[in-house]
Design a protein around this motif. Structure first.
Motif, PDB file in Angstrom:
ATOM      1  N   TYR A 169       5.164 -10.866  -7.307  1.00  0.00           N
ATOM      2  CA  TYR A 169       5.628 -12.593  -7.393  1.00  0.00           C
ATOM      3  C   TYR A 169       6.862 -12.916  -8.384  1.00  0.00           C
ATOM      4  O   TYR A 169       7.302 -14.075  -7.196  1.00  0.00           O
ATOM      5  N   GLU A 170       7.792 -11.914  -8.674  1.00  0.00           N
ATOM      6  CA  GLU A 170       8.488 -12.722  -8.761  1.00  0.00           C
ATOM      7  C   GLU A 170       9.710 -12.675  -7.153  1.00  0.00           C
ATOM      8  O   GLU A 170      11.153 -13.605  -7.333  1.00  0.00           O
ATOM      9  N   LEU A 171       9.273 -11.595  -6.143  1.00  0.00           N
ATOM     10  CA  LEU A 171       9.351 -11.462  -4.854  1.00  0.00           C
ATOM     11  C   LEU A 171       9.561 -12.959  -4.207  1.00  0.00           C
ATOM     12  O   LEU A 171      10.072 -12.922  -3.071  1.00  0.00           O
ATOM     13  N   ARG A 172       8.768 -13.708  -4.958  1.00  0.00           N
ATOM     14  CA  ARG A 172       7.760 -15.167  -4.043  1.00  0.00           C
ATOM     15  C   ARG A 172       9.171 -15.785  -3.061  1.00  0.00           C
ATOM     16  O   ARG A 172       9.228 -16.554  -2.148  1.00  0.00           O
ATOM     17  N   PHE A 173      10.213 -15.794  -3.294  1.00  0.00           N
ATOM     18  CA  PHE A 173      11.375 -16.900  -3.050  1.00  0.00           C
ATOM     19  C   PHE A 173      12.199 -15.846  -1.576  1.00  0.00           C
ATOM     20  O   PHE A 173      12.686 -16.559  -1.441  1.00  0.00           O
ATOM     21  N   ALA A 174      12.362 -14.180  -2.039  1.00  0.00           N
ATOM     22  CA  ALA A 174      13.047 -13.625  -1.529  1.00  0.00           C
ATOM     23  C   ALA A 174      11.871 -13.684  -0.562  1.00  0.00           C
ATOM     24  O   ALA A 174      12.427 -13.192   0.897  1.00  0.00           O
ATOM     25  N   ILE A 175      10.586 -12.871  -0.531  1.00  0.00           N
ATOM     26  CA  ILE A 175       9.232 -13.358   0.911  1.00  0.00           C
ATOM     27  C   ILE A 175       9.718 -14.824   1.580  1.00  0.00           C
ATOM     28  O   ILE A 175       9.892 -14.275   2.919  1.00  0.00           O
ATOM     29  N   LEU A 176       9.931 -15.852   0.873  1.00  0.00           N
ATOM     30  CA  LEU A 176      10.244 -16.698   2.187  1.00  0.00           C
ATOM     31  C   LEU A 176      11.560 -17.183   2.437  1.00  0.00           C
ATOM     32  O   LEU A 176      11.435 -17.076   3.920  1.00  0.00           O
ATOM     33  N   THR A 177      12.679 -16.581   2.375  1.00  0.00           N
ATOM     34  CA  THR A 177      13.544 -16.427   2.861  1.00  0.00           C
ATOM     35  C   THR A 177      13.359 -15.545   3.824  1.00  0.00           C
ATOM     36  O   THR A 177      14.128 -15.840   4.707  1.00  0.00           O
ATOM     37  N   VAL A 178      13.044 -14.095   3.790  1.00  0.00           N
ATOM     38  CA  VAL A 178      13.591 -12.873   4.975  1.00  0.00           C
ATOM     39  C   VAL A 178      12.536 -13.758   5.621  1.00  0.00           C
ATOM     40  O   VAL A 178      12.844 -13.901   6.362  1.00  0.00           O
ATOM     41  N   THR A 179      10.979 -14.162   5.211  1.00  0.00           N
ATOM     42  CA  THR A 179      10.063 -14.550   6.709  1.00  0.00           C
ATOM     43  C   THR A 179      10.883 -15.729   7.311  1.00  0.00           C
ATOM     44  O   THR A 179      10.616 -15.322   8.576  1.00  0.00           O
ATOM     45  N   SER A 180      11.231 -16.837   6.741  1.00  0.00           N
ATOM     46  CA  SER A 180      12.187 -18.016   7.443  1.00  0.00           C
ATOM     47  C   SER A 180      13.154 -17.328   8.689  1.00  0.00           C
ATOM     48  O   SER A 180      13.201 -17.959   9.434  1.00  0.00           O
ATOM     49  N   VAL A 181      13.803 -16.396   7.761  1.00  0.00           N
ATOM     50  CA  VAL A 181      15.460 -16.255   8.713  1.00  0.00           C
ATOM     51  C   VAL A 181      14.959 -15.434   9.843  1.00  0.00           C
ATOM     52  O   VAL A 181      15.380 -15.558  11.183  1.00  0.00           O
ATOM     53  N   LEU A 182      13.728 -14.527   9.414  1.00  0.00           N
ATOM     54  CA  LEU A 182      12.911 -13.789  10.717  1.00  0.00           C
ATOM     55  C   LEU A 182      12.991 -14.710  11.350  1.00  0.00           C
ATOM     56  O   LEU A 182      12.885 -14.580  12.814  1.00  0.00           O
ATOM     57  N   ALA A 183      11.992 -15.535  11.285  1.00  0.00           N
ATOM     58  CA  ALA A 183      10.771 -16.052  12.274  1.00  0.00           C
ATOM     59  C   ALA A 183      12.488 -16.953  13.129  1.00  0.00           C
ATOM     60  O   ALA A 183      11.997 -17.586  14.186  1.00  0.00           O
ATOM     61  N   LEU A 184      13.296 -17.866  12.227  1.00  0.00           N
ATOM     62  CA  LEU A 184      14.527 -18.363  12.925  1.00  0.00           C
ATOM     63  C   LEU A 184      14.924 -17.772  14.092  1.00  0.00           C
ATOM     64  O   LEU A 184      15.200 -18.041  15.381  1.00  0.00           O
ATOM     65  N   ALA A 185      15.489 -16.182  13.793  1.00  0.00           N
ATOM     66  CA  ALA A 185      15.991 -15.268  14.534  1.00  0.00           C
ATOM     67  C   ALA A 185      15.196 -15.169  15.604  1.00  0.00           C
ATOM     68  O   ALA A 185      15.456 -15.394  16.709  1.00  0.00           O
ATOM     69  N   TYR A 186      13.712 -15.182  15.816  1.00  0.00           N
ATOM     70  CA  TYR A 186      12.730 -14.582  17.032  1.00  0.00           C
ATOM     71  C   TYR A 186      12.387 -15.905  17.953  1.00  0.00           C
ATOM     72  O   TYR A 186      12.587 -16.110  18.612  1.00  0.00           O
ATOM     73  N   VAL A 187      12.514 -17.390  17.345  1.00  0.00           N
ATOM     74  CA  VAL A 187      12.641 -18.474  18.375  1.00  0.00           C
ATOM     75  C   VAL A 187      14.043 -19.194  19.169  1.00  0.00           C
ATOM     76  O   VAL A 187      13.886 -18.557  20.154  1.00  0.00           O
ATOM     77  N   MET A 188      14.772 -18.486  17.994  1.00  0.00           N
ATOM     78  CA  MET A 188      16.370 -18.376  18.567  1.00  0.00           C
ATOM     79  C   MET A 188      16.099 -17.018  20.179  1.00  0.00           C
ATOM     80  O   MET A 188      16.645 -17.407  21.293  1.00  0.00           O
ATOM     81  N   ASN A 189      15.880 -16.232  20.052  1.00  0.00           N
ATOM     82  CA  ASN A 189      16.269 -15.183  20.779  1.00  0.00           C
ATOM     83  C   ASN A 189      15.025 -15.524  21.675  1.00  0.00           C
ATOM     84  O   ASN A 189      15.389 -15.316  23.034  1.00  0.00           O
ATOM     85  N   LEU A 190      13.604 -15.779  21.743  1.00  0.00           N
ATOM     86  CA  LEU A 190      12.848 -16.083  22.339  1.00  0.00           C
ATOM     87  C   LEU A 190      12.804 -17.280  23.600  1.00  0.00           C
ATOM     88  O   LEU A 190      12.106 -16.768  24.454  1.00  0.00           O
ATOM     89  N   SER A 191      13.934 -18.274  22.925  1.00  0.00           N
ATOM     90  CA  SER A 191      13.797 -19.579  23.660  1.00  0.00           C
ATOM     91  C   SER A 191      14.321 -19.304  24.433  1.00  0.00           C
ATOM     92  O   SER A 191      15.292 -20.320  25.609  1.00  0.00           O
TER      93      SER A 191
END
Length: 592
Positions: free
Chosen positions: A443-465
């Motif tokens: 629960y206390e990591l909820r915003f950290a979880i959102l940050t890390v998953t969004s940054v990794l998602a961004l990286a994968y989109v940039m890499n694969l596109s």
């Protein structure tokens, strides 16, 4: 099938690179300029990356979203799986007051605050970085130093500067694991090259720490233990990263550094009273050039570090200051004197305080036994064709991300979870309480979880596109100068994002693309991104905020930045020269 393109915008590499950088520019401006929350910047950048992939590169919407989903899943497992379980163990030690016992044990090792800085900030901080990373070492070590009597500014600066050499292998090797994943380079090769760069920092940082604590006098009096500690740390980190396991590199280095420090006779010499008075009250003389101006002694006002509430997080991708274990003394006397006035802890309780970390070391070491490691990988690793994703590069070869590998048991987070279950039993934490603490950590990591998953998602989109490849080809025009600029790019990424993992995810593939175009070693430039990045950790807004919150200096981030920026820039220059040397016949013999 989606075929990656290098020049999708007006058949121009320059214009295509300009469009491809938009997601990164948006993230950097939002974080560094507008100062939005990290998870907001990450989600906004992800949206921009998806739009560029779809509208600019012609990547089908389904494949774009599938790329983002795979990045988010990788952010959850194995990255956050490690962080959650490691910080869960810390919460249990806080709840049972064994964190206090650990702090008092460190205080009794030496009454010299310069040695205490090495033990707590460098060695124990490296162990915390190995187990959790993501800001936890700065938060916990700065709290512990204040509990030992350091003035708040000095404690924060020491904790920030110490959190450098172990960062690339932090959180059970998460940064290099991520780097290998996004670049499709072998993990062992990437870890090996990083392990021939960051150990050189470890030779310098302990000397820098004793200088920060007590100026020229600190260097003159304690250079021997500082140097021995740094050499032991560097040798162990090199050996583990090259010949054992990237996940164990920092654990081995932290234990080796601490062991060497304890073995040096200087460690047990009583510190002169004037040293304790100058360092622990924040008063400097001309020769004791500590990091700050005169500061009030003792505890900062507000909640004492170390209540049973556990660790709180600030909504970025890094844990914030622990509201941490039991209140230390508020006496203005030197901390070590206050520590010695406390009744000695029972030996059995001291052993229990160390037990969680010992269990992690033992479990990870056993898991690295070749026969067991191969069996775990063979029997518990699942491989899937990632749905709705089929990407080929410009040459028509399928990219590795079309297949997703899930190491269920052999991954670091699961091993830490096993250690956590064993730790709960050793610490006497009821199963119901342990589960509640784990849920509270999530629960206390909820915003950290959102940050890390969004940054990794961004990286994968940039890499694969193909966006990262386009930028890499454009940057390759720098030629041989790339060797000097690669660490700077990693440093900038970490300074903005606060995470070496995030910087590797964002820039790793770009570095490899540029290396291929310029004729440099892809492994070298990828490793340089991570090794340069570790030096941006101390100046990242997230880490500065964590340090200030931990020691009660809210609003003083600018003061800390001015104190640590020269050291960050100076060490970055050293790393740039190392990488330039390794790219030339001067130091290329250092590479595997």
């Amino acid at each position: 099938m989606y075929v990656q393109q290098l020049e999708p915008v007006a058949a121009s590499l320059g214009l295509s690179a300009l469009v491809a950088t938009l997601p990164l520019l948006i993230v950097l401006i939002l974080l560094g300029g507008v100062r939005t929350k990290a998870h907001v910047a990450g989600l906004t950048g992800l949206l921009a990356a998806c739009l560029v992939a779809w509208l600019g590169y012609g990547m089908p919407v389904g494949q774009t979203l599938s790329s983002a989903a795979q990045g988010a899943v990788f952010g959850l497992f194995p990255i956050l799986w490690i962080v959650v379980n490691a910080l869960w163990i810390y919460r249990m030690t806080v709840r049972t007051r064994h964190f206090d016992i650990l702090r008092r044990s460190f205080g009794r090792l030496s009454d010299d605050p310069r040695i205490q800085a090495l033990v707590v900030a460098f060695c124990f901080g490296a162990l915390l970085e190995a187990l959790a990373g993501f800001g936890a070492p700065v938060a916990i070590c700065s709290v512990m130093l204040v509990a030992l009597g350091f003035d708040p500014v000095r404690a924060a600066v020491v904790a920030l500067v110490a959190n450098t050499a172990p960062v690339a292998f932090g959180a059970m090797g998460t940064p290099v694991v991520t780097l290998a994943q996004v670049t499709e380079l072998p993990l062992d090769t990437v870890a090996s090259v990083v392990g021939r760069q960051t150990p050189l920092l470890a030779l310098v940082v302990p000397l820098l720490l004793v200088g920060l604590v007590d100026g020229r006098r600190g260097l003159r009096d304690t250079w021997v233990p500082a140097l021995v500690c740094g050499i032991a740390f560097a040798v162990a980190q090199f050996a583990a990263s090259n010949y054992l396991s990237a996940q164990l590199a920092d654990i081995c280095a932290a234990l080796a550094g601490a062991g060497a420090l304890v073995a040096v006779p200087h460690t047990r010499r009583p510190a002169p009273a004037d040293v304790r008075a100058a360092v622990l009250t924040g008063v400097r003389d001309e020769d004791a050039g500590g990091p700050g101006e005169s500061e009030p002694a003792g505890e900062p006002e507000g909640k004492a570090p170390g209540t049973s509430d556990g660790t709180t997080f600030d909504g970025t991708d890094s844990p914030s200051a622990p509201t941490a274990p039991s209140a230390p003394t508020t006496s203005t006397a030197p901390a070590t004197l206050a520590v010695r006035e406390e009744s000695p802890d029972q030996r059995s309780e001291v052993l229990r305080a160390y037990a969680p970390y010992a269990l992690i070391v033992v479990i990870f070491s056993v898991a690295q036994i070749p026969a067991l490691k191969d069996w775990l990988v063979r029997t518990t690793t699942k491989t899937y064709d990632w749905p709705f994703l089929y990407v080929v590069d410009q040459d028509g070869k399928p990219v590795g991300a079309n297949v997703f590998t899930w190491p269920i048991v052999s991954t670091g987070g699961t091993l830490v979870l096993i250690a956590g279950v064993c730790s709960a039993a050793v610490l006497g934490v009821h199963a119901r309480v342990a589960v509640r603490e784990w849920a509270a950590t999530v629960y206390e990591l909820r915003f950290a979880i959102l940050t890390v998953t969004s940054v990794l998602a961004l990286a994968y989109v940039m890499n694969l596109s193909g966006q990262a490849a386009t930028i890499g080809h454009y940057v390759a025009a720098a030629g041989a100068g790339l060797a000097f600029l690669s660490p700077v790019l990693g440093w900038f990424g970490v300074a903005v994002s606060g995470s070496d993992t995030s910087a590797n995810a964002l820039f790793g593939a770009l570095q490899v693309s540029a290396a291929h175009e310029s004729g440099l070693s892809p492994e070298l430039l990828a490793a340089a991104n991570s090794s340069g990045g570790v030096l941006g950790k101390m100046i990242s807004p997230q880490n500065l905020t964590i340090a200030c919150a931990a020691v009660g200096l809210e609003g003083r981030e600018g003061d800390l930045l001015r104190k640590v920026l020269p050291w960050s820039a100076g060490l970055l220059l050293v790393m740039c020269l190392i990488v330039v040397g390794q790219s030339s016949p001067v130091l290329d013999w250092m590479l595997p």
